[in-house]
Each structure stands twice: as C-alpha cells, then as structure tokens.
Design a protein around this motif. Sequence first.
Motif, PDB file in Angstrom:
ATOM      1  N   LEU A  65      77.805  58.153  72.170  1.00 53.78           N
ATOM      2  CA  LEU A  65      77.918  58.744  70.843  1.00 53.78           C
ATOM      3  C   LEU A  65      78.875  57.969  69.943  1.00 53.78           C
ATOM      4  O   LEU A  65      78.662  57.879  68.741  1.00 53.78           O
ATOM      5  N   VAL A  66      79.926  57.415  70.530  1.00 59.10           N
ATOM      6  CA  VAL A  66      81.012  56.838  69.725  1.00 59.10           C
ATOM      7  C   VAL A  66      80.933  55.326  69.596  1.00 59.10           C
ATOM      8  O   VAL A  66      81.217  54.767  68.536  1.00 59.10           O
ATOM      9  N   ARG A  67      80.540  54.630  70.668  1.00 63.00           N
ATOM     10  CA  ARG A  67      80.679  53.180  70.650  1.00 63.00           C
ATOM     11  C   ARG A  67      79.679  52.497  69.726  1.00 63.00           C
ATOM     12  O   ARG A  67      78.546  52.936  69.554  1.00 63.00           O
ATOM     13  N   PHE A  68      80.149  51.390  69.160  1.00 64.92           N
ATOM     14  CA  PHE A  68      79.277  50.512  68.394  1.00 64.92           C
ATOM     15  C   PHE A  68      78.583  49.561  69.364  1.00 64.92           C
ATOM     16  O   PHE A  68      79.172  49.156  70.370  1.00 64.92           O
ATOM     17  N   GLN A  69      77.354  49.217  69.053  1.00 63.78           N
ATOM     18  CA  GLN A  69      76.604  48.295  69.910  1.00 63.78           C
ATOM     19  C   GLN A  69      76.994  46.859  69.558  1.00 63.78           C
ATOM     20  O   GLN A  69      76.195  46.070  69.043  1.00 63.78           O
ATOM     21  N   THR A  70      78.265  46.544  69.847  1.00 60.75           N
ATOM     22  CA  THR A  70      78.781  45.236  69.448  1.00 60.75           C
ATOM     23  C   THR A  70      78.085  44.090  70.163  1.00 60.75           C
ATOM     24  O   THR A  70      78.066  42.961  69.672  1.00 60.75           O
ATOM     25  N   TRP A  71      77.484  44.367  71.320  1.00 62.91           N
ATOM     26  CA  TRP A  71      76.774  43.299  72.019  1.00 62.91           C
ATOM     27  C   TRP A  71      75.595  42.801  71.192  1.00 62.91           C
ATOM     28  O   TRP A  71      75.276  41.601  71.211  1.00 62.91           O
ATOM     29  N   ASN A  94      83.326  37.475  67.840  1.00 57.73           N
ATOM     30  CA  ASN A  94      83.695  38.058  69.124  1.00 57.73           C
ATOM     31  C   ASN A  94      84.986  38.860  69.040  1.00 57.73           C
ATOM     32  O   ASN A  94      85.100  39.933  69.663  1.00 57.73           O
ATOM     33  N   LEU A  95      85.959  38.376  68.273  1.00 60.43           N
ATOM     34  CA  LEU A  95      87.203  39.120  68.099  1.00 60.43           C
ATOM     35  C   LEU A  95      86.938  40.437  67.370  1.00 60.43           C
ATOM     36  O   LEU A  95      87.497  41.486  67.727  1.00 60.43           O
ATOM     37  N   PHE A  96      86.086  40.391  66.370  1.00 65.89           N
ATOM     38  CA  PHE A  96      85.684  41.603  65.647  1.00 65.89           C
ATOM     39  C   PHE A  96      85.049  42.609  66.610  1.00 65.89           C
ATOM     40  O   PHE A  96      85.362  43.805  66.582  1.00 65.89           O
ATOM     41  N   ALA A  97      84.181  42.125  67.487  1.00 66.06           N
ATOM     42  CA  ALA A  97      83.490  42.998  68.435  1.00 66.06           C
ATOM     43  C   ALA A  97      84.471  43.633  69.417  1.00 66.06           C
ATOM     44  O   ALA A  97      84.395  44.837  69.704  1.00 66.06           O
ATOM     45  N   VAL A  98      85.410  42.839  69.928  1.00 66.75           N
ATOM     46  CA  VAL A  98      86.405  43.364  70.871  1.00 66.75           C
ATOM     47  C   VAL A  98      87.297  44.392  70.192  1.00 66.75           C
ATOM     48  O   VAL A  98      87.615  45.446  70.772  1.00 66.75           O
ATOM     49  N   PHE A  99      87.714  44.099  68.964  1.00 67.40           N
ATOM     50  CA  PHE A  99      88.565  45.031  68.221  1.00 67.40           C
ATOM     51  C   PHE A  99      87.843  46.355  67.985  1.00 67.40           C
ATOM     52  O   PHE A  99      88.407  47.435  68.174  1.00 67.40           O
ATOM     53  N   VAL A 143      84.250  51.872  79.939  1.00 70.96           N
ATOM     54  CA  VAL A 143      82.825  51.814  79.602  1.00 70.96           C
ATOM     55  C   VAL A 143      82.644  51.135  78.252  1.00 70.96           C
ATOM     56  O   VAL A 143      81.758  50.292  78.063  1.00 70.96           O
ATOM     57  N   MET A 144      83.501  51.472  77.294  1.00 68.34           N
ATOM     58  CA  MET A 144      83.385  50.949  75.927  1.00 68.34           C
ATOM     59  C   MET A 144      83.714  49.459  75.843  1.00 68.34           C
ATOM     60  O   MET A 144      83.093  48.716  75.095  1.00 68.34           O
ATOM     61  N   LEU A 145      84.717  49.026  76.609  1.00 70.00           N
ATOM     62  CA  LEU A 145      85.201  47.654  76.485  1.00 70.00           C
ATOM     63  C   LEU A 145      84.257  46.614  77.092  1.00 70.00           C
ATOM     64  O   LEU A 145      84.515  45.430  76.991  1.00 70.00           O
ATOM     65  N   GLY A 146      83.177  47.052  77.694  1.00 69.72           N
ATOM     66  CA  GLY A 146      82.254  46.107  78.299  1.00 69.72           C
ATOM     67  C   GLY A 146      81.173  45.594  77.360  1.00 69.72           C
ATOM     68  O   GLY A 146      80.417  44.692  77.713  1.00 69.72           O
ATOM     69  N   SER A 147      81.101  46.127  76.131  1.00 65.03           N
ATOM     70  CA  SER A 147      79.986  45.803  75.247  1.00 65.03           C
ATOM     71  C   SER A 147      80.021  44.360  74.737  1.00 65.03           C
ATOM     72  O   SER A 147      79.039  43.630  74.856  1.00 65.03           O
ATOM     73  N   ALA A 148      81.129  43.936  74.149  1.00 64.72           N
ATOM     74  CA  ALA A 148      81.220  42.584  73.579  1.00 64.72           C
ATOM     75  C   ALA A 148      81.027  41.491  74.627  1.00 64.72           C
ATOM     76  O   ALA A 148      80.267  40.536  74.394  1.00 64.72           O
TER      77      ALA A 148
END
Length: 436
Positions: A65-71, A94-99, A143-148
């Motif tokens: 529900l919360v995470r952005f699909q930064t991948w 990539n820095l934007f995605a991690v942030f 779980v969230m930090l694995g997207s980028a």
Amino acid sequence: MVKAQNTQSKMWKRPFKNAGILLLGRGTQGILSLVYLALAARTLGAAGFGNLVIIHSLVLTAAQLVRFQTWQAVMRYGDDALKQNDIKTFQDINLFAVFLDFISAVICAGGLILFLSYCYGITGLQAEIEPLAKLYALGSIFVMLGSAPLGYLRLANRHDLIAIQTTVEPAIRFIGAIILFFINGPLEAFLILWFAAMTASRITLMVIAVRAMRKEDLWSGFKIRPAKILHPVSGIWRYVCGTQLTSTLNITNGPIGTILAGALLGAPAAGIFRVAQQFADILIKPVNKLLVPAIYTDMTQSAGNRTILKDLSVKTALFAGAPSLGIFIILVAAGKVLITATVGTEYLDAYTPMIILALSGIAMVATFPLEPLLITAGKVRETALIRFLTVLIYFLGFLALAPLFGITGAATATAISTVCTALLFWLSGALYLKEK
C-alpha cells in the motif's frame, strides 16, 4: 536487415531464457515454501497457522500500500541514462529511489504499528500476540528497502543474481521449520523465524546489487547532488506516483485475502484460505515471479516498437498458458491427496477454493504480458483505472460472498476480480498495439 529480423523474431524467447535462470531460485523457493508452510500448518494447527499468516500478510499488504515501485523507475529512467552514458544521472536516479524507499519504509512501519494499536480487534488475531505482531511490523522496513536494488539487477539483466537471492528466505524458513516441527515450537518461535528470514533476504539483495554496480564501475566518482535527490530527471515523480497507485490497486494479487478471511471468518479460516492460495499459486506464481519480471527487461528495451511488443506479448502468453492448463488438471485430479499429504485432513476445506482460484489464474496467465506492456509504454493512467475498477469489484464481492459462503465465497470473489482484470488488460493492450 535479415539479421535484425532474425533478432526480432527471436526476441520473444529471451523472457523465457531469463525466466529459466530465475527458475533455479524460484523453483527452489516454491518447493521449500510448500514444505515449510506444511510444517508450520501441522505444528500450529489451523488457528495458530491462521495467526501466523495474518500477521505476515499484514506486513506485506502494508508494504504494498505504501511503497513506491522504485524498481520500475530505475529500469525506465536508468536505461535511458545508461544508453546515453550519463553515469551521473544514473547515480542520481538510484539515490532518488533509495531515498524514496527509506522514507516509505519508515511511514509503513509506523503506520502498521499504529494500526495494530488501535484497530487490532478487526484482524481476527489473538489478543495475547499483539506485542509480537508490532515487533514483526518492523520487518516491513526491510521489505521496502529491496525495491531499488531489484530494479538495477533487472535492468542489468542479472537474473542469475536474483535467482540466488530468492533462495535465502525460503532456505532459512525451511531449516527453521524442520527444527520447530520436531520440538513442537510455539507461534512466537515461527514469527521470529519468519522475521529473521525476511530481513536476511532483503539485506542479501542490497549487498548483491551494490557489488554488481561496483563491478560495472557505476559508482565511480559518486557524489551526492542535493538538488537531484528529489528530482533527478524530468517526469520521474509523475511516473513513480502512477506506478505506486497501480501497485496499491493491485492489492488483490497480494495477501489481502488472508487478512479479510481472518477479519470476516476468523483465524482458522484465514489459515485454510492461505493453504488454498498456496496450492493455486503453483499455477500462478511461475508467471508472476518468473516471466513478469523477465519480460519487463525486454519491454523496457523495446519500448515504442509495437511490432516487437505485439510478438513478445502474444507468443509469451501462449507458451505460458499451456503448462498452466496442465497444472490445473493435476490440481483438480489430485488436489485432495496433495492437501492431505502436506498439511493434513484439517485443511481439506481448502480444495474447492483452491480449484476456483486456480481456474481464474488461467485467465491471468493468458494476459500476463499486458500490464508490463502498458506500464513500460507510459500508460500508467489506464493501468491505474483498470486496477481501481477491479479492486472495487474485489472488495464488494468479498464482503458480500464471504459471510454467505465462507472460504468458497472468498475464493469466488477473488476469481471474479481476476477475470475482470484479465479482460480489461486484454482490451487496453489490444487498443495500444493498434495505435499508430
């Protein structure tokens, strides 16, 4: 010219090649998952197992529900930057995605803990495990930090590394579940095991991605540019907001059904519904976890070329659909035997819901390339609209059918939503491919 045509004609095969690489990891994951879930179900019983899967489902659902699909943003905009040999912009993306992942993770964990504090009663969980459930909620951060990192590995076509990483979580749970089965471990022990496996898996993903990027010398001369942290390239915010909305509306493909079953029918029903999903996923997950990630790489690199995209979509859908039909027949013929042999006769009520979920899964498999097609083409608004309509159908159907028909009603509501999703994506995908 002939070489280009040959390359184009063989393009549709590459997702299957990449999926074959991922199969090593996902196949191992699938086998281990069936075993450790069976051991947990037998050890804890329907009620205890129901509590376990509800808590885990709450974390996964909150993350979705919360995470952005930064991948997806890393793939789309990172691909452009690398093609232009613009390493600085690639690093900014990539820095934007991690942030963005980090901020989302903090919000997700905090929101889930607050939810468990004030809305605990609606989940169907036992009151005495509320404190442990709150601690488990912290797992949403990992779980969230694995997207980028996942985005870079897919962009770099390093599906071999992803295959290795996907075995970490199920392997830890598998070993732990065997031990807990023989010592008759309590629910608390299984929750600790699930948490440890989840965090170890995401940390491994981050380490693998960083090492792969350093090997390609993509962090050479890295320097934080404050002005670029929140806006690395034009249009990226609109894209990530659109894909985040689409992901949120794609919630019906996640564990929300387990949560709703627990809230409406109780923890034992949630456990049985999860068993039905697990067996139906034998048909669905190879596509969701293997072909969908693999096809994003090729569709990103072929964006705008409708001839290749059409060929890719049609042929991959046909080749994925045939094995799914065979799996469905096996589930119909041997489903009760499989359920009894793995989780026990206590879960035989999962048979009919399993068949309903698997049957609707065939429709999903037959149209699986169309959502990646629309997203990589920038048709995020259309994708979000489809998801909004079908999630509305899902919740209305679940609330209407589950109280009347129990777990079978819950599965029927899920199936109706899945078929509607498949039809709408087929229509939208067909219209896009006909555009000039």
